[in-house]
Design a protein around this motif. Structure first.
Motif, PDB file in Angstrom:
ATOM      1  N   SER A  43       0.440   3.994   2.825  1.00 57.69           N
ATOM      2  CA  SER A  43       0.528   3.585   4.126  1.00 57.69           C
ATOM      3  C   SER A  43       1.760   3.954   4.808  1.00 57.69           C
ATOM      4  O   SER A  43       2.909   3.558   4.627  1.00 57.69           O
ATOM      5  N   ASP A  51       2.000   2.148   7.254  1.00 53.21           N
ATOM      6  CA  ASP A  51       1.794   0.619   8.220  1.00 53.21           C
ATOM      7  C   ASP A  51       3.321  -0.343   7.835  1.00 53.21           C
ATOM      8  O   ASP A  51       3.802   0.254   6.773  1.00 53.21           O
ATOM      9  N   ASP A  90       0.780  -1.059  -0.205  1.00 53.77           N
ATOM     10  CA  ASP A  90      -0.193  -0.279  -0.013  1.00 53.77           C
ATOM     11  C   ASP A  90       1.022   1.369   0.145  1.00 53.77           C
ATOM     12  O   ASP A  90       1.277   1.576   1.091  1.00 53.77           O
TER      13      ASP A  90
END
Length: 76
Positions: free
Chosen positions: A19, A21, A16
């Motif tokens: 993102s 993360d 992603d």
């Protein structure tokens, strides 16, 4: 023994680009790693590769977390 997809194939489902993360960032970077062991399933084989070749991975704990997600998905 049932078929199990490679860790790399699983990791690519975690990408992603928007993102923050850590696992998503790992996946985004691994996508561009031409020598990543794309067929590997074994923790030690992948871990050894990353320790020696993955300057884009700031901490092996990110790999550990991603590998646990992989195992959970594979039901192992």
């Amino acid at each position: 023994m049932a078929y199990r997809e490679s860790f790399y194939r699983f990791l690519m489902t975690q990408r992603d680009p928007d993102s923050t993360d850590e696992v998503a960032q790992f996946a985004n970077n691994a996508q561009h790693d031409q020598t990543f062991p794309k067929q590997a399933q074994d923790y030690e084989e992948i871990s050894d590769y990353l320790e020696l070749n993955a300057g884009y991975l700031p901490s092996m704990s990110i790999f550990d977390h991603a590998y646990q997600l992989y195992l959970d998905k594979m039901n192992y």
